[in-house]
Design an enzyme around this catalytic site. Sequence first.
Site, short mmCIF file in Angstrom:
data_model
loop_
_atom_site.label_atom_id
_atom_site.label_comp_id
_atom_site.label_asym_id
_atom_site.label_seq_id
_atom_site.Cartn_x
_atom_site.Cartn_y
_atom_site.Cartn_z
CB SER A 57 2.26 6.10 -5.14
OG SER A 57 3.54 5.57 -4.79
N GLY A 94 3.26 10.08 -3.18
CA GLY A 94 4.27 10.94 -2.60
C GLY A 94 4.18 11.08 -1.09
CG ASN A 122 7.00 8.12 -1.03
OD1 ASN A 122 7.57 7.72 -2.04
ND2 ASN A 122 5.69 8.23 -0.97
CG ASP A 205 7.70 3.64 -11.60
OD1 ASP A 205 7.78 2.45 -11.30
OD2 ASP A 205 6.72 4.36 -11.33
CG HIS A 208 4.62 3.21 -8.48
ND1 HIS A 208 5.55 4.12 -8.96
CD2 HIS A 208 4.20 3.67 -7.29
CE1 HIS A 208 5.66 5.11 -8.08
NE2 HIS A 208 4.86 4.85 -7.07
#
Length: 229
Positions: A57, A94, A122, A205, A208
Amino acid sequence: MKLNFKALYHFTFLLALVISASSCAEKKTETSQAQASKEAEATPETDEKIILFFGNSLTAGYGIEQDLAFPGLIQDRLDSLGKEYKVINGGLSGETTAGGVSRLDWFLEDKPDIFVLELGGNDGLRGIAISETKKNLGIIIDKVQEKYPDTEIILAGMQIPPNMGPEYSTRFAEIYPEVAQEQNVTLIPFLLENVGGINELNLPDGIHPTEEGHKIVSETVWTYLKEKV
């Protein structure tokens, strides 16, 4: 650089976000591949060289317009310098290193002159065995080198919060310089240098980058890319 982990959300939220993102990975892969196929059909063959950014991402530009993610900003810089390069954004939200291994062949149908590998974050957030992550990064690099020996490879290093314990996070960060040395590829020590853990440069979040954050990331990447174009 040490991350300011107080700026990040608790691991339970991070894990929920990653799992949610990965649940739609297959659909996004199909969409990304179909879009890339259409672009290839619509674009006449040129002497342009290819830079492939292959990641998750962070590469895909989660939460912002893809053109404003760091690969798009690299394309803008190359264009402004009159460099005949086409940047391909192979980022997928993801994505894990294992997922990268499984989808790599599709992206290698055309030779990338430069291959930027940005995967592993991830894996770390999910607590995947570090040995597995290291192995998969090596497999990806091996595949590129075996098919296209002349392709320049850049590995983007990553760090994670200590939610799995300081020993895990420390060992995780160490695998990137190890892989770079073992595979004889260029290393970006930490992709999110001067961005990770800084609230104003990240989306709510805490993971990012914002548009401004991606500008800084693009400068970091360019430091290692400019000598190869």
